[in-house]
Design a protein around this motif. Sequence first.
Motif, PDB file in Angstrom:
ATOM      1  N   TRP A  59       0.821  -1.214   0.000  1.00  0.00           N
ATOM      2  CA  TRP A  59       0.000   0.000   0.000  1.00  0.00           C
ATOM      3  C   TRP A  59       0.857   1.267   0.000  1.00  0.00           C
ATOM      4  O   TRP A  59       0.364   2.344  -0.331  1.00  0.00           O
ATOM      5  N   LEU A  60       2.133   1.153   0.342  1.00  0.00           N
ATOM      6  CA  LEU A  60       2.999   2.347   0.370  1.00  0.00           C
ATOM      7  C   LEU A  60       3.140   2.975  -1.013  1.00  0.00           C
ATOM      8  O   LEU A  60       3.279   4.190  -1.138  1.00  0.00           O
ATOM      9  N   ALA A  66      -1.892  11.091  -0.936  1.00  0.00           N
ATOM     10  CA  ALA A  66      -2.473  10.757   0.364  1.00  0.00           C
ATOM     11  C   ALA A  66      -2.878  12.065   1.037  1.00  0.00           C
ATOM     12  O   ALA A  66      -2.125  13.040   1.020  1.00  0.00           O
ATOM     13  N   TRP A 110       4.205   6.425   9.102  1.00  0.00           N
ATOM     14  CA  TRP A 110       3.773   5.827   7.831  1.00  0.00           C
ATOM     15  C   TRP A 110       3.870   6.835   6.697  1.00  0.00           C
ATOM     16  O   TRP A 110       4.288   6.495   5.589  1.00  0.00           O
ATOM     17  N   MET A 111       3.528   8.102   6.978  1.00  0.00           N
ATOM     18  CA  MET A 111       3.592   9.137   5.938  1.00  0.00           C
ATOM     19  C   MET A 111       5.006   9.297   5.396  1.00  0.00           C
ATOM     20  O   MET A 111       5.196   9.565   4.207  1.00  0.00           O
ATOM     21  N   ARG A 140       7.073   7.049   4.860  1.00  0.00           N
ATOM     22  CA  ARG A 140       7.393   5.902   4.008  1.00  0.00           C
ATOM     23  C   ARG A 140       6.576   5.862   2.715  1.00  0.00           C
ATOM     24  O   ARG A 140       6.899   5.105   1.801  1.00  0.00           O
ATOM     25  N   LEU A 141       5.520   6.657   2.630  1.00  0.00           N
ATOM     26  CA  LEU A 141       4.673   6.646   1.439  1.00  0.00           C
ATOM     27  C   LEU A 141       5.448   7.118   0.212  1.00  0.00           C
ATOM     28  O   LEU A 141       6.310   7.988   0.307  1.00  0.00           O
ATOM     29  N   HIS A 142       5.121   6.558  -0.936  1.00  0.00           N
ATOM     30  CA  HIS A 142       5.803   6.890  -2.193  1.00  0.00           C
ATOM     31  C   HIS A 142       5.062   7.966  -2.977  1.00  0.00           C
ATOM     32  O   HIS A 142       5.246   8.071  -4.193  1.00  0.00           O
ATOM     33  N   CYS A 143       4.221   8.725  -2.321  1.00  0.00           N
ATOM     34  CA  CYS A 143       3.427   9.744  -3.002  1.00  0.00           C
ATOM     35  C   CYS A 143       3.423  11.013  -2.158  1.00  0.00           C
ATOM     36  O   CYS A 143       3.768  10.982  -0.975  1.00  0.00           O
ATOM     37  N   VAL A 145       1.976  13.882   0.223  1.00  0.00           N
ATOM     38  CA  VAL A 145       0.991  13.891   1.305  1.00  0.00           C
ATOM     39  C   VAL A 145       0.497  15.324   1.480  1.00  0.00           C
ATOM     40  O   VAL A 145       1.297  16.244   1.676  1.00  0.00           O
TER      41      VAL A 145
END
Length: 193
Positions: A79-80, A86, A148-149, A151-154, A156
């Motif tokens: 899901w990352l 996001a 978690w933010m 680590r996200l690939h998009c 935010v």
Amino acid sequence: MKVLTFGGSGSGTTTLANALANTLGWKHLEADDYYWRKTDPPYQEKIPLEERNAALWADYEAHEGVIISGSPVTWGDHWLGAFDLAVFLWIPPALRMKRLAAREHERYGDRLQTDEQIQANSKDFLDWARQYDDPSFDGKSITQHENWMKRLHCPVLRLEGDLSVEERVQQVREKIAVLTVTSQSKSGSKGKN
């Protein structure tokens, strides 16, 4: 485009996702619908991780424009990289808890006064939700979301404070427009090489 709205319970993630889906004509998927089996009263039986992931992923893939509301933070690393944007929502804890208490009354009505099991479940839920802003809480919390933010690939987009739904929708649409233009520019420059 794939968008996620997430934050503490009562911060407005589902309301925003519904408004965006209606405005943009996209599909709204609510993570809780994949996390919990349909029961009465609700939220009593969790769906196993593999089953919920498969179901949500299938629906996610079936639509080009998708908005997922909820928090698949602990559902796996795939899901990352699943989202183009996001949107993290935060409102002051007292306001969030007031909204949750009102939602519990709306959801259960008189049963909240007469059914001991529903009373206990509601109290447990509100006690759990109250801990979201406690940095030492090891469940669903602002600390977990902040980590978690990173680590996200998009990108935010953080929307903090008691903004109206319309204000939130406008800010998200503006961000989507910027991302769309940026994506088209990158695609155009690749075609020239």
